[in-house]
Design a protein around this motif. Sequence first.
Motif, mmCIF file in Angstrom:
data_model
loop_
_atom_site.group_PDB
_atom_site.id
_atom_site.type_symbol
_atom_site.label_atom_id
_atom_site.label_comp_id
_atom_site.label_asym_id
_atom_site.label_seq_id
_atom_site.Cartn_x
_atom_site.Cartn_y
_atom_site.Cartn_z
ATOM 1 N N GLN A 188 0.829 -1.207 0.000
ATOM 2 C CA GLN A 188 0.000 0.000 0.000
ATOM 3 C C GLN A 188 0.868 1.264 0.000
ATOM 4 O OE1 GLN A 188 -0.334 -2.491 2.314
ATOM 5 N NE2 GLN A 188 -2.188 -3.465 1.551
ATOM 6 N N GLU A 189 1.923 1.279 0.809
ATOM 7 C CA GLU A 189 2.813 2.438 0.850
ATOM 8 C C GLU A 189 3.556 2.605 -0.474
ATOM 9 O OE1 GLU A 189 5.280 1.520 4.175
ATOM 10 O OE2 GLU A 189 3.904 2.419 5.625
ATOM 11 N N ALA A 190 3.995 1.503 -1.053
ATOM 12 C CA ALA A 190 4.719 1.564 -2.320
ATOM 13 C C ALA A 190 3.826 2.127 -3.426
ATOM 14 C CB ALA A 190 5.250 0.183 -2.700
ATOM 15 N N VAL A 191 2.589 1.654 -3.497
ATOM 16 C CA VAL A 191 1.650 2.173 -4.501
ATOM 17 C C VAL A 191 1.414 3.659 -4.270
ATOM 18 C CG1 VAL A 191 -0.755 2.104 -5.288
ATOM 19 C CG2 VAL A 191 0.516 -0.025 -4.991
ATOM 20 N N ALA A 192 1.219 4.061 -3.030
ATOM 21 C CA ALA A 192 0.993 5.476 -2.721
ATOM 22 C C ALA A 192 2.180 6.328 -3.160
ATOM 23 C CB ALA A 192 0.719 5.653 -1.233
ATOM 24 N N ASP A 193 3.387 5.851 -2.908
ATOM 25 C CA ASP A 193 4.585 6.585 -3.327
ATOM 26 C C ASP A 193 4.642 6.714 -4.845
ATOM 27 O OD1 ASP A 193 5.463 6.892 -0.722
ATOM 28 O OD2 ASP A 193 6.812 5.163 -0.805
ATOM 29 N N ILE A 194 4.429 5.614 -5.536
ATOM 30 C CA ILE A 194 4.503 5.608 -7.003
ATOM 31 C C ILE A 194 3.448 6.538 -7.602
ATOM 32 C CG2 ILE A 194 4.183 4.158 -9.061
ATOM 33 C CD1 ILE A 194 5.419 1.842 -7.292
ATOM 34 N N MET A 195 2.240 6.493 -7.078
ATOM 35 C CA MET A 195 1.175 7.366 -7.574
ATOM 36 C C MET A 195 1.509 8.837 -7.299
ATOM 37 S SD MET A 195 -1.207 5.557 -9.058
ATOM 38 C CE MET A 195 0.135 4.612 -9.744
ATOM 39 N N ALA A 196 2.067 9.121 -6.134
ATOM 40 C CA ALA A 196 2.435 10.508 -5.795
ATOM 41 C C ALA A 196 3.529 11.013 -6.724
ATOM 42 C CB ALA A 196 2.885 10.588 -4.336
#
Length: 99
Positions: free
Chosen positions: A19-27
């Motif tokens: 979840q954190e990795a996806v959030a970082d990539i999207m940001a």
Amino acid sequence: MTHSVRRVINSKIHATNSQEAVADIMAWGKRKLSCYVIPANVHLVMTGFWQKSYQTIINHAALVTPDGMLLVWTLRLLGIKNQKRVDAADLMLVCCDRA
């Protein structure tokens, strides 16, 4: 991104979850930042150990996720008690879906 980082045979591995990795990539995408993410396993870490130029590539990644279970276990031994595997294929699919 404020993930803890542990060094495994000189390769930096981020203590993160899917979840954190996806959030970082999207940001990063929304901010139009150019960076790269490496899903890491033992083969990648050993290649970095043997090839210093590859080690440099690994350590300049914006995010290096633990995709292999041996790295997950190693991060746990290095103090990240609840570390889980961040599966690269699942990460890519979720990012594509959200994009």
